[in-house]
Design a protein around this motif. Structure first.
Motif, PDB file in Angstrom:
ATOM      1  N   VAL A  90      22.940  57.511  69.910  1.00 32.24           N
ATOM      2  CA  VAL A  90      22.315  56.655  70.923  1.00 32.24           C
ATOM      3  C   VAL A  90      23.044  55.315  71.024  1.00 32.24           C
ATOM      4  N   LEU A  91      23.405  54.728  69.887  1.00 33.17           N
ATOM      5  CA  LEU A  91      24.086  53.428  69.931  1.00 33.17           C
ATOM      6  C   LEU A  91      25.467  53.534  70.573  1.00 33.17           C
ATOM      7  N   LEU A  92      26.197  54.599  70.290  1.00 29.94           N
ATOM      8  CA  LEU A  92      27.491  54.788  70.939  1.00 29.94           C
ATOM      9  C   LEU A  92      27.317  54.972  72.445  1.00 29.94           C
ATOM     10  N   ASP A  93      26.273  55.676  72.818  1.00 29.07           N
ATOM     11  CA  ASP A  93      26.005  55.881  74.248  1.00 29.07           C
ATOM     12  C   ASP A  93      25.671  54.550  74.914  1.00 29.07           C
ATOM     13  N   VAL A  94      24.824  53.759  74.273  1.00 27.33           N
ATOM     14  CA  VAL A  94      24.460  52.452  74.828  1.00 27.33           C
ATOM     15  C   VAL A  94      25.687  51.544  74.892  1.00 27.33           C
ATOM     16  N   LEU A  95      26.528  51.586  73.855  1.00 26.51           N
ATOM     17  CA  LEU A  95      27.749  50.760  73.851  1.00 26.51           C
ATOM     18  C   LEU A  95      28.671  51.150  75.003  1.00 26.51           C
ATOM     19  N   ALA A  96      28.854  52.450  75.235  1.00 30.55           N
ATOM     20  CA  ALA A  96      29.745  52.899  76.309  1.00 30.55           C
ATOM     21  C   ALA A  96      29.238  52.444  77.670  1.00 30.55           C
ATOM     22  N   PHE A  97      27.934  52.604  77.918  1.00 30.96           N
ATOM     23  CA  PHE A  97      27.389  52.190  79.210  1.00 30.96           C
ATOM     24  C   PHE A  97      27.363  50.667  79.341  1.00 30.96           C
ATOM     25  N   SER A  98      27.175  49.950  78.240  1.00 34.78           N
ATOM     26  CA  SER A  98      27.187  48.488  78.294  1.00 34.78           C
ATOM     27  C   SER A  98      28.570  47.976  78.670  1.00 34.78           C
ATOM     28  N   LEU A  99      29.591  48.552  78.045  1.00 36.80           N
ATOM     29  CA  LEU A  99      30.954  48.134  78.369  1.00 36.80           C
ATOM     30  C   LEU A  99      31.287  48.452  79.818  1.00 36.80           C
ATOM     31  N   PHE A 100      30.875  49.629  80.261  1.00 32.24           N
ATOM     32  CA  PHE A 100      31.160  50.006  81.653  1.00 32.24           C
ATOM     33  C   PHE A 100      30.439  49.084  82.630  1.00 32.24           C
ATOM     34  N   ALA A 101      29.125  48.866  82.379  1.00 29.53           N
ATOM     35  CA  ALA A 101      28.349  48.035  83.300  1.00 29.53           C
ATOM     36  C   ALA A 101      28.830  46.595  83.304  1.00 29.53           C
ATOM     37  N   ASP A 102      29.108  46.042  82.129  1.00 25.95           N
ATOM     38  CA  ASP A 102      29.531  44.648  82.073  1.00 25.95           C
ATOM     39  C   ASP A 102      30.934  44.450  82.641  1.00 25.95           C
ATOM     40  N   ASN A 103      31.806  45.434  82.506  1.00 26.65           N
ATOM     41  CA  ASN A 103      33.148  45.339  83.107  1.00 26.65           C
ATOM     42  C   ASN A 103      33.071  45.367  84.625  1.00 26.65           C
ATOM     43  N   GLN A 108      35.546  39.440  83.623  1.00 27.61           N
ATOM     44  CA  GLN A 108      36.148  38.561  82.624  1.00 27.61           C
ATOM     45  C   GLN A 108      35.328  38.612  81.340  1.00 27.61           C
ATOM     46  N   PRO A 109      35.834  39.236  80.286  1.00 26.81           N
ATOM     47  CA  PRO A 109      35.070  39.306  79.048  1.00 26.81           C
ATOM     48  C   PRO A 109      34.988  37.936  78.381  1.00 26.81           C
ATOM     49  N   GLY A 110      33.967  37.744  77.593  1.00 32.19           N
ATOM     50  CA  GLY A 110      33.788  36.491  76.884  1.00 32.19           C
ATOM     51  C   GLY A 110      32.799  36.652  75.757  1.00 32.19           C
ATOM     52  N   VAL A 111      32.504  35.514  75.093  1.00 36.37           N
ATOM     53  CA  VAL A 111      31.571  35.547  73.971  1.00 36.37           C
ATOM     54  C   VAL A 111      30.177  35.939  74.444  1.00 36.37           C
ATOM     55  N   ALA A 112      29.765  35.406  75.593  1.00 30.90           N
ATOM     56  CA  ALA A 112      28.435  35.721  76.126  1.00 30.90           C
ATOM     57  C   ALA A 112      28.304  37.207  76.424  1.00 30.90           C
ATOM     58  N   LEU A 113      29.423  37.811  76.886  1.00 38.38           N
ATOM     59  CA  LEU A 113      29.397  39.242  77.186  1.00 38.38           C
ATOM     60  C   LEU A 113      29.118  40.058  75.934  1.00 38.38           C
ATOM     61  N   TRP A 114      29.815  39.723  74.844  1.00 41.40           N
ATOM     62  CA  TRP A 114      29.629  40.484  73.605  1.00 41.40           C
ATOM     63  C   TRP A 114      28.273  40.185  72.976  1.00 41.40           C
ATOM     64  N   GLN A 115      27.764  38.994  73.174  1.00 38.84           N
ATOM     65  CA  GLN A 115      26.416  38.706  72.705  1.00 38.84           C
ATOM     66  C   GLN A 115      25.375  39.544  73.441  1.00 38.84           C
ATOM     67  N   GLY A 116      25.589  39.717  74.747  1.00 36.55           N
ATOM     68  CA  GLY A 116      24.688  40.557  75.531  1.00 36.55           C
ATOM     69  C   GLY A 116      24.725  42.006  75.079  1.00 36.55           C
ATOM     70  N   ILE A 117      25.946  42.490  74.797  1.00 36.97           N
ATOM     71  CA  ILE A 117      26.074  43.869  74.313  1.00 36.97           C
ATOM     72  C   ILE A 117      25.404  44.024  72.948  1.00 36.97           C
ATOM     73  N   ALA A 118      25.583  43.017  72.083  1.00 33.57           N
ATOM     74  CA  ALA A 118      24.962  43.069  70.759  1.00 33.57           C
ATOM     75  C   ALA A 118      23.442  43.096  70.868  1.00 33.57           C
ATOM     76  N   LYS A 119      22.890  42.329  71.808  1.00 33.94           N
ATOM     77  CA  LYS A 119      21.442  42.340  72.016  1.00 33.94           C
ATOM     78  C   LYS A 119      20.979  43.709  72.488  1.00 33.94           C
ATOM     79  N   LYS A 120      21.736  44.309  73.410  1.00 33.07           N
ATOM     80  CA  LYS A 120      21.362  45.654  73.888  1.00 33.07           C
ATOM     81  C   LYS A 120      21.375  46.666  72.745  1.00 33.07           C
ATOM     82  N   LEU A 121      22.388  46.565  71.888  1.00 35.29           N
ATOM     83  CA  LEU A 121      22.473  47.504  70.755  1.00 35.29           C
ATOM     84  C   LEU A 121      21.316  47.291  69.783  1.00 35.29           C
TER      85      LEU A 121
END
Length: 342
Positions: A90-103, A108-121
């Motif tokens: 489930v976490l790998l699935d959420v990570l894949a969709f998070s990266l796709f959606a945020d891209n 433009q990736p940034g610290v806030a982007l990875w913080q958002g992904i970490a919160k989703k995970l």
């Protein structure tokens, strides 16, 4: 080492439409709650609701599909390893969709982007652990319920009235000198009754076998009661293979004799009727209304409750046991779903 059956896996089969529907409804309610909390104006942030719904529904469907495909493999693991594997999926699935959606939304990736992904995970981790905990508790409750039901079925199936045993033995003892052949037949009938009570592996048997058992029982009682016991059989043809829990009709007949015939000096008639109607089969036992004290009436009620437990445990709500009295005739009717014994 025997492989475990996937049906014993504590996670339900997510390939079923009902299971997927419940997952989607539950996840959508979760999205609705988050959208209400997120809204700064009004009751709900509809833009947030739409985007989050799309994200959650896709991750829910793909995760369920992956778990469904890997279910036979997961079922071979221990509970801890299977839980860890599902969490990783489930976490790998959420990570894949998070990266796709945020891209797509934020090229433009940034610290806030990875913080958002970490919160989703983190949220996904908490939710999947709660859901798996719920599945595990439900599975444990179901196993306990089935074990209690099986113990109750075995106890009820092994039940033979002590008074019937003692009366039968006394009757056989009195026949040994005067009519040894009849005594021998009574012993065979009694042994068949005990054999049926000890055969706890069969949960359902053909109606013909239960009727034969009733005839053996009544043959023994006829030796004791003589002319006081009269029988009236009305069995509809074609129902010989109807599925019925073993030792279900026989206790009803025994109950009719014990409460309706034995207390009466003149005896009476026991009527046994079996007929089909619609999608159900009805088994009816009639006897003269007992003219007894409240104690015997309460004993009758307790006996009927015990008899009703097994059909309802096996057939569920469609199995109904009713009793009534009219014109000094006491009637017990058991309704079973029309089903052929395998």
């Amino acid at each position: 080492m025997n492989k475990k059956d996937s049906t014993d896996f504590y996670v339900p089969d997510l390939c079923r439409v009902r299971a997927v529907f419940l997952l989607l409804v539950t996840s959508e309610l979760f999205v609705l709650v988050l959208s209400i909390v997120q809204a700064e104006r009004g009751w709900i942030d509809w833009n947030y609701f739409g985007l989050l719904s799309l994200f959650v529904q896709w991750t829910t469907l793909t995760s369920a599909a992956l778990i469904c495909l890997l279910r036979p493999w997961l079922a071979q693991m221990s509970v801890a390893r299977a839980t860890l594997a599902i969490v990783v999926i489930v976490l790998l699935d959420v990570l894949a969709f998070s990266l796709f959606a945020d891209n797509v939304l934020h090229p433009q990736p940034g610290v806030a982007l990875w913080q958002g992904i970490a919160k989703k995970l983190l949220v996904a981790l908490l939710i999947v652990l709660m859901v798996l905990r719920y599945f595990y508790l439900q599975d444990q409750w179901q196993q306990q319920r089935e074990a209690e039901m099986q113990a109750r079925l075995t106890s009820l199936q092994a039940r033979i009235q002590p008074h019937f045993l003692f009366n039968s033995m006394n009757t056989i003892a009195s026949l040994i000198a005067s009519n040894p052949e009849q005594a021998e037949e009574a012993v065979l009938d009694l042994s068949e009754l005990f054999r049926a009570s000890l055969r706890t592996d069969d949960q359902l048997v053909p109606l013909s076998r239960e009727l034969e058992l009733c005839q053996r029982y009544l043959a023994i009682e006829a030796l004791r009661l003589g002319d006081r016991l009269k029988l009236d059989w009305d069995i509809q043809p074609g129902l010989e293979q109807q599925a019925i829990p073993p030792l279900t009709l026989q206790p009803l007949v025994e109950n009719a004799i014990y409460h309706g015939i034995q207390p009466r000096p003149e005896g009476g008639t026991v009527r046994i009727e079996v007929y089909g109607k619609g999608h159900f089969v009805y088994l009816m036992v009639q006897n003269p209304k007992p003219e007894s004290s409240n104690r015997q009436h309460q004993g009758n009620q307790v006996a009927l409750v015990n008899i009703q437990a097994r059909p309802q445990a096996l057939f569920g709500e469609p199995a109904v046991l009713k009793h009534s009295h009219q014109h000094n005739i006491y009637t017990v009717t058991l309704r079973l779903p029309a089903r052929t014994a395998s």
